[in-house]
Design an enzyme around this catalytic site. Structure first.
Site, PDB file in Angstrom:
ATOM      1  N   ALA A  36      39.643  11.061  73.986  1.00  0.00           N
ATOM      2  CA  ALA A  36      41.066  10.682  73.816  1.00  0.00           C
ATOM      3  C   ALA A  36      41.141   9.180  73.555  1.00  0.00           C
ATOM      4  O   ALA A  36      41.921   8.450  74.190  1.00  0.00           O
ATOM      5  CB  ALA A  36      41.900  11.095  75.032  1.00  0.00           C
ATOM      6  N   LEU A  37      40.324   8.735  72.611  1.00  0.00           N
ATOM      7  CA  LEU A  37      40.125   7.292  72.416  1.00  0.00           C
ATOM      8  C   LEU A  37      41.375   6.636  71.836  1.00  0.00           C
ATOM      9  O   LEU A  37      42.056   7.209  70.993  1.00  0.00           O
ATOM     10  CB  LEU A  37      38.930   7.055  71.484  1.00  0.00           C
ATOM     11  CG  LEU A  37      37.598   7.675  71.926  1.00  0.00           C
ATOM     12  CD1 LEU A  37      36.480   7.247  70.984  1.00  0.00           C
ATOM     13  CD2 LEU A  37      37.248   7.309  73.364  1.00  0.00           C
ATOM     14  N   GLY A  40      42.342   0.653  73.282  1.00  0.00           N
ATOM     15  CA  GLY A  40      41.588   0.060  74.387  1.00  0.00           C
ATOM     16  C   GLY A  40      40.100   0.395  74.252  1.00  0.00           C
ATOM     17  O   GLY A  40      39.231  -0.461  74.427  1.00  0.00           O
ATOM     18  N   HIS A  41      39.813   1.651  73.895  1.00  0.00           N
ATOM     19  CA  HIS A  41      38.414   2.040  73.665  1.00  0.00           C
ATOM     20  C   HIS A  41      37.864   1.321  72.436  1.00  0.00           C
ATOM     21  O   HIS A  41      36.687   0.942  72.406  1.00  0.00           O
ATOM     22  CB  HIS A  41      38.296   3.554  73.459  1.00  0.00           C
ATOM     23  CG  HIS A  41      38.688   4.367  74.646  1.00  0.00           C
ATOM     24  ND1 HIS A  41      39.871   5.042  74.722  1.00  0.00           N
ATOM     25  CD2 HIS A  41      38.037   4.601  75.821  1.00  0.00           C
ATOM     26  CE1 HIS A  41      39.942   5.681  75.883  1.00  0.00           C
ATOM     27  NE2 HIS A  41      38.839   5.427  76.572  1.00  0.00           N
ATOM     28  N   GLN A  67      34.649  13.965  88.683  1.00  0.00           N
ATOM     29  CA  GLN A  67      35.521  12.880  89.141  1.00  0.00           C
ATOM     30  C   GLN A  67      36.986  13.303  89.262  1.00  0.00           C
ATOM     31  O   GLN A  67      37.844  12.475  89.522  1.00  0.00           O
ATOM     32  CB  GLN A  67      35.374  11.640  88.254  1.00  0.00           C
ATOM     33  CG  GLN A  67      35.907  11.785  86.838  1.00  0.00           C
ATOM     34  CD  GLN A  67      35.508  10.603  85.959  1.00  0.00           C
ATOM     35  OE1 GLN A  67      34.357  10.469  85.569  1.00  0.00           O
ATOM     36  NE2 GLN A  67      36.441   9.727  85.667  1.00  0.00           N
ATOM     37  N   GLY A 154      36.267  -0.871  80.584  1.00  0.00           N
ATOM     38  CA  GLY A 154      37.544  -1.564  80.485  1.00  0.00           C
ATOM     39  C   GLY A 154      37.974  -2.128  81.834  1.00  0.00           C
ATOM     40  O   GLY A 154      37.784  -1.496  82.882  1.00  0.00           O
ATOM     41  N   ASP A 157      40.515  -0.047  84.354  1.00  0.00           N
ATOM     42  CA  ASP A 157      40.030   0.670  85.541  1.00  0.00           C
ATOM     43  C   ASP A 157      39.180  -0.311  86.347  1.00  0.00           C
ATOM     44  O   ASP A 157      37.945  -0.217  86.382  1.00  0.00           O
ATOM     45  CB  ASP A 157      39.229   1.905  85.122  1.00  0.00           C
ATOM     46  CG  ASP A 157      40.113   2.935  84.458  1.00  0.00           C
ATOM     47  OD1 ASP A 157      41.039   3.433  85.102  1.00  0.00           O
ATOM     48  OD2 ASP A 157      39.903   3.218  83.262  1.00  0.00           O
TER      49      ASP A 157
HETATM   50  O1  PAF Z   1      36.622   5.402  82.499  1.00  0.00           O
HETATM   51  C1  PAF Z   1      36.293   6.549  82.128  1.00  0.00           C
HETATM   52  O2  PAF Z   1      36.684   7.011  81.057  1.00  0.00           O
HETATM   53  C2  PAF Z   1      35.391   7.402  83.010  1.00  0.00           C
HETATM   54  O3  PAF Z   1      35.674   7.198  84.350  1.00  0.00           O
HETATM   55  C3  PAF Z   1      33.882   7.202  82.714  1.00  0.00           C
HETATM   56  C4  PAF Z   1      33.439   5.791  83.036  1.00  0.00           C
HETATM   57  C5  PAF Z   1      33.603   7.507  81.257  1.00  0.00           C
HETATM   58  C6  PAF Z   1      33.058   8.153  83.585  1.00  0.00           C
HETATM   59  O4  PAF Z   1      33.381   9.477  83.339  1.00  0.00           O
END
Ligand code: PAF
Length: 294
Positions: A36-37, A40-41, A67, A154, A157
């Site tokens: 879902a870029l 920011g990515h 997670q 980033g 987070d």
């Molecule tokens: O920040 C994220 O998108 C996720 O937490 C990561 C670092 C890719 C781990 O799944």
């Protein structure tokens, strides 16, 4: 436009894609993502491309179930793989690693996981127990599979960035963890894959988060209580039914407690906020300087 990235969906394909570059001693830069870029990515990929120079840039695209707690947005997490590939190509990524859940977790959840320590129980960890264990475990796996020289995360987070840096240092993983500043919409809202969940009314309310952080930054010269008060005044503009504040915290840059709320000299700190807007949980943060500047 650079050539399309090599696409690897298994560990073997990833190893094959990297083998010739490793033999020629090229540095490897890794940008872990859940897809879902957005812009920011793009900033992460561009920074990785610049720092790796002629080395190899690997982007991983993997929505990591470990997670997400039960009831969180794992199933509805946006998946936009074709667009993600296009962005990776535009930003000069060499290899996209997009494994299945079975490929990353053969046999299910691993018996051995990364214990993230006490910081993982605070801030984000308080409302998302187990989240950082899942994050650090998958990042450790991605480090193991890719063996990067540097990995890019980033600052949006921020707690994740601090914990990944700590993991790399404490476990001697030898990966330089690079933080990339948050990219914002023109009105200040931090870019996030979750922003697409917001309806127009929620979207206009959400900007209060970044405004509160800026208010804290502006008053930080007068000390921590003044910075906190300024941020809370902005957050209080929106009724609790429309913006449910989880936390507003002012911490040291490595997320320890601030011991001197009125430092005599300029002292770097971080202000962090998390709130639920409608059903969407948003986070943001900003570097601030406590105490007199200059
Ligand atoms: O920040 C994220 O998108 C996720 O937490 C990561 C670092 C890719 C781990 O799944």
């Amino acid at each position: 436009m650079s050539p399309p990235p090599l696409l690897a969906s298994t560990r073997e394909e990833l190893a094959d894609a990297l083998a010739p570059r490793r033999r020629s001693g090229d540095p490897v830069a890794l940008v872990p993502t859940m897809g879902a870029l957005h812009d920011g990515h793009a900033a992460l990929l561009r920074t990785a491309r610049q720092q790796a120079s002629s080395g190899v840039v690997v982007a991983s695209v993997f929505v990591n179930p470990l997670q997400f707690a039960p009831g969180e947005d794992l199933d509805r997490y946006p998946r936009t793989f074709d667009d993600d590939l296009e962005l990776c190509e535009k930003e000069g990524v060499d290899v996209v690693f997009a494994p299945s859940v079975d490929e990353v977790y053969p046999g299910g959840e691993p018996l051995v996981t990364v214990e993230p320590g006490p910081l993982a129980a605070e801030l984000e960890g308080e409302s998302r127990p187990g989240h950082f264990r899942g994050v650090l475990t998958v990042v450790a796996k991605l480090f193991g599979l890719t063996r990067p020289d540097a990995a890019f995360f980033g600052e949006k987070d921020y707690q994740q960035l601090v914990l990944v840096r700590r993991m790399s240092r404490d476990l001697c993983l030898g990966v330089e963890v690079v933080g990339v500043p948050t990219v914002r919409e023109p009105d200040g809202l931090a870019l996030s894959s979750r922003n697409r969940y917001l309806d127009p009314a929620e979207r206009s309310r959400a900007v209060v988060l970044s405004r509160s952080l800026r208010a804290a930054a502006e008053r930080a010269a007068y000390g921590l209580p003044a910075a906190r008060w300024a941020a809370m005044r902005v957050l209080d503009e929106v009724p609790k039914s429309e913006l449910d504040l989880d936390y507003l915290a002012i911490r040291t840059p490595d997320l320890g407690e601030v011991t001197d709320p009125h430092p005599a000299t300029a002292t770097p700190a971080r202000v962090l906020v998390a709130a639920r807007v409608g059903t969407t949980r948003l986070i943001d943060n900003l570097p601030i300087t406590l105490g007199p500047v200059g």
